[in-house]
Write an enzyme that holds these catalytic residues in place. Structure first.
Site, PDB file in Angstrom:
ATOM      1  N   GLU A  25      59.349  18.377  92.401  1.00 28.45           N
ATOM      2  CA  GLU A  25      60.460  18.279  91.660  1.00 28.45           C
ATOM      3  C   GLU A  25      61.588  16.824  92.483  1.00 28.45           C
ATOM      4  O   GLU A  25      62.518  17.064  92.836  1.00 28.45           O
ATOM      5  CB  GLU A  25      61.421  19.349  91.586  1.00 28.45           C
ATOM      6  CG  GLU A  25      60.944  20.506  90.490  1.00 28.45           C
ATOM      7  CD  GLU A  25      61.651  21.690  90.385  1.00 28.45           C
ATOM      8  OE1 GLU A  25      62.907  21.761  91.046  1.00 28.45           O
ATOM      9  OE2 GLU A  25      61.573  22.456  89.538  1.00 28.45           O
ATOM     10  N   GLU A  43      55.542  25.698  87.014  1.00 30.03           N
ATOM     11  CA  GLU A  43      56.625  26.821  87.192  1.00 30.03           C
ATOM     12  C   GLU A  43      57.045  27.176  85.910  1.00 30.03           C
ATOM     13  O   GLU A  43      57.597  26.186  84.793  1.00 30.03           O
ATOM     14  CB  GLU A  43      57.676  26.670  88.031  1.00 30.03           C
ATOM     15  CG  GLU A  43      57.514  26.163  89.594  1.00 30.03           C
ATOM     16  CD  GLU A  43      58.595  25.906  90.477  1.00 30.03           C
ATOM     17  OE1 GLU A  43      59.718  26.232  90.171  1.00 30.03           O
ATOM     18  OE2 GLU A  43      58.278  25.431  91.469  1.00 30.03           O
TER      19      GLU A  43
HETATM   20  C1  BG6 Z   1      62.636  25.450  90.890  1.00 30.60           C
HETATM   21  C2  BG6 Z   1      62.087  25.266  92.123  1.00 30.60           C
HETATM   22  O1  BG6 Z   1      63.292  24.293  90.576  1.00 30.60           O
HETATM   23  O2  BG6 Z   1      63.516  26.503  90.407  1.00 30.60           O
HETATM   24  C3  BG6 Z   1      61.975  26.555  93.056  1.00 30.60           C
HETATM   25  O3  BG6 Z   1      60.951  24.539  92.440  1.00 30.60           O
HETATM   26  C4  BG6 Z   1      62.927  27.340  92.771  1.00 30.60           C
HETATM   27  O4  BG6 Z   1      61.815  26.245  94.264  1.00 30.60           O
HETATM   28  C5  BG6 Z   1      63.120  27.810  91.135  1.00 30.60           C
HETATM   29  O5  BG6 Z   1      63.026  28.492  93.403  1.00 30.60           O
HETATM   30  C6  BG6 Z   1      64.448  28.495  90.742  1.00 30.60           C
HETATM   31  O6  BG6 Z   1      65.482  28.124  91.302  1.00 30.60           O
HETATM   32  P1  BG6 Z   1      66.568  28.903  92.162  1.00 30.60           P
HETATM   33  O7  BG6 Z   1      67.883  27.991  92.433  1.00 30.60           O
HETATM   34  O8  BG6 Z   1      67.032  29.805  90.927  1.00 30.60           O
HETATM   35  O9  BG6 Z   1      65.945  29.861  93.132  1.00 30.60           O
END
Ligand code: BG6
Length: 474
Positions: free
Chosen positions: A163, A374
């Site tokens: 990202e 993800e």
């Molecule tokens: C993604 C990232 O953007 O979102 C992860 O690659 C991250 O590292 C995930 O944990 C969720 O975001 P957050 O801030 O809710 O943990």
């Protein structure tokens, strides 16, 4: 074929968020160690010092993935564990650790998908300006080559940066990630640009090494959709794509920066002096083999209305009513879709963005292989007396996104894998341990950090079995 037999199903993590062992076995200091230990902006004081303790429990966690039918695991390498000072001397114990993880994955039939940089710079590099400093591009390529040499005989899926845009956004626009700059457009664009250049140069270096694998970049999905009331539709769509997507996607997939991005930046008085003509050669030579998409949401835009530029972000969850978004003076602003819901951190839940982005990527960039690197759902969770969590909202959310992924595959999109964020509970940036994403519960209050599969773990296990029984090869 719409449904590949070799489809990858697994989970994704990042080094700082799960490894712990922050100062063990020769690891150097990372920017997140510094931030979490010292910054008043670390809202709840949580750190990744121990986190899920994956450093010591990787076998247990990988075993859990395997028992859940998962055939791939996406993880990141901690740059400071390999090069404690960011450049120069290599830490052999860091190399040993990732060798152990990779070998254990392979022994268990799990395909490692390895990300070189997921938000956590070695602190020495951060102190020199991080990706706002062009030297970091060279430092990154050096580090990447060390990893390719050490692990490239066995790792077949590499990703340069997780990202790039979201990292630059949080570090320079929201200001919630170190070094916590706020609404600094110049630094934002510079960081994304240097990350794009680092990706291109690393991809070219990887290809030159003739290793038996492929390399991509992971973009936080940012498909731009317009609210119906939008008057200047073409302009808002163009500006949105230039702001959210082009620096990462056009450089990685087309091998060049769009001229309209430069014009937009220059017309608005932004610095572009760090962009060198010779970089166009690097971009042309550094096109990725695949694209990773972290799919959580879309960007729902309309015309700029009034007021100064403002970033809206919610790290307080249910303690705040803030909805995630941005207003950029004279450009555009995000708006609300009355038909959709948001999670407690003010982020829109919109499963159709999975289908829409996959189709848009194919139409814009052609038949590039895509991994959903993800997808997941953050929520507050309470376990029962056995440590079990009934996380039905996570199942509903992920199933609805997977349905949209299937729909896109049926429409001919070249999707090769899906990674749940995350296979087990871990540290959430700035939200610490109160925002959970895992398919497996970790009791962080218990020093033994016991693991207990949640309802979603069994749902995911059955979904994967069903894919291979009823869909694969169809
Ligand atoms: C993604 C990232 O953007 O979102 C992860 O690659 C991250 O590292 C995930 O944990 C969720 O975001 P957050 O801030 O809710 O943990």
């Amino acid at each position: 074929m719409s449904y590949p037999k070799d489809f990858l199903w697994g989970g994704a993590t990042a080094a700082y968020q799960c490894e712990g062992a922050w100062n063990e076995d020769g690891k150097g200091l990372g920017e997140w160690d510094e931030f979490s230990h010292k910054s008043p902006l670390n809202l709840n004081g949580a750190t990744g010092d121990i986190s899920s303790d994956f450093y010591h429990r990787y076998k247990e966690d990988i075993d859990m993935m395997v028992a859940g039918n998962q055939n791939t695991y996406r993880f990141s390498i901690s740059w400071a564990r390999i090069l404690p000072e960011g450049r120069g001397e290599v830490n052999p114990e860091g190399i040993d650790f990732y060798n152990r993880v990779i070998d254990y994955c392979l022994e268990k039939g799990v395909v490692p998908n390895v990300t070189l940089f997921h938000y956590d710079l070695p602190n020495t590099i951060a102190l020199q300006g991080g990706f706002a400093n062009r030297d970091t591009v060279d430092a990154f390529v050096e580090y990447a080559k060390i990893c390719f040499t050490a692990f490239g005989d066995r790792v077949r899926l590499w990703c340069t940066i997780n990202e790039p845009k979201y990292y630059a956004y949080c570090t320079n626009m929201v200001g919630n990630y170190p070094p916590n700059h706020r609404q600094d457009f110049n630094r934002f664009f510079k960081v994304v640009y240097h990350e794009a250049l680092a990706t291109a140069k690393t991809v070219a270096a990887y290809h030159e090494m003739n290793l038996p694998g492929t390399i991509g970049v992971v973009h936080d999905n940012s498909n731009v959709e317009l609210a119906p009331q939008t008057k200047e539709k073409e302009l808002i769509k163009l500006r949105g794509d230039l702001f959210y997507n082009s620096m990462t996607l056009d450089t990685a997939l087309k091998g060049c920066l769009p001229a309209s991005l430069l014009l937009m930046m220059q017309e608005n008085g932004f610095d572009t002096s760090y962009m060198k003509f010779e970089d166009s050669i690097a971009f042309a030579k550094g096109k990725v083999d695949w694209l990773g998409l972290n799919v959580y949401n879309r960007f729902y835009l309309t015309d700029y209305s009034e007021g100064e530029t403002e970033v809206f972000h919610n790290n307080l969850g249910a303690r705040s009513k803030m909805k995630e978004g941005i207003r950029i003076k004279d450009w555009f602003e995000t708006t609300d879709d009355p038909t959709t819901h948001r999670n407690l951190w003010g982020r829109e839940i919109y499963p159709q963005c999975m289908y829409n982005t996959l189709v848009e990527i194919r139409n814009t960039y052609g038949d590039i292989p895509v991994y959903i690197t993800e997808n997941g759902h953050g929520q507050y969770e309470t376990a029962d007396e056995n440590g079990y969590v009934d996380d039905q909202p996570r199942i509903d959310m992920m199933q609805s996104y997977i349905d949209q992924m299937y729909k896109a595959m049926e429409a001919g999109c070249n999707v090769r894998g899906y990674y749940a964020w995350s296979p087990m509970d871990l540290y959430s940036w700035v939200n610490g341990y109160e925002k959970r994403y895992g398919l497996v519960r970790i009791d962080f209050d218990n020093p033994d950090l016991p693991r207990t599969p949640k309802k979603s773990y069994y749902w995911f296990k059955n979904l994967i079995a069903d894919y291979f029984t009823n869909k694969a090869g169809r």
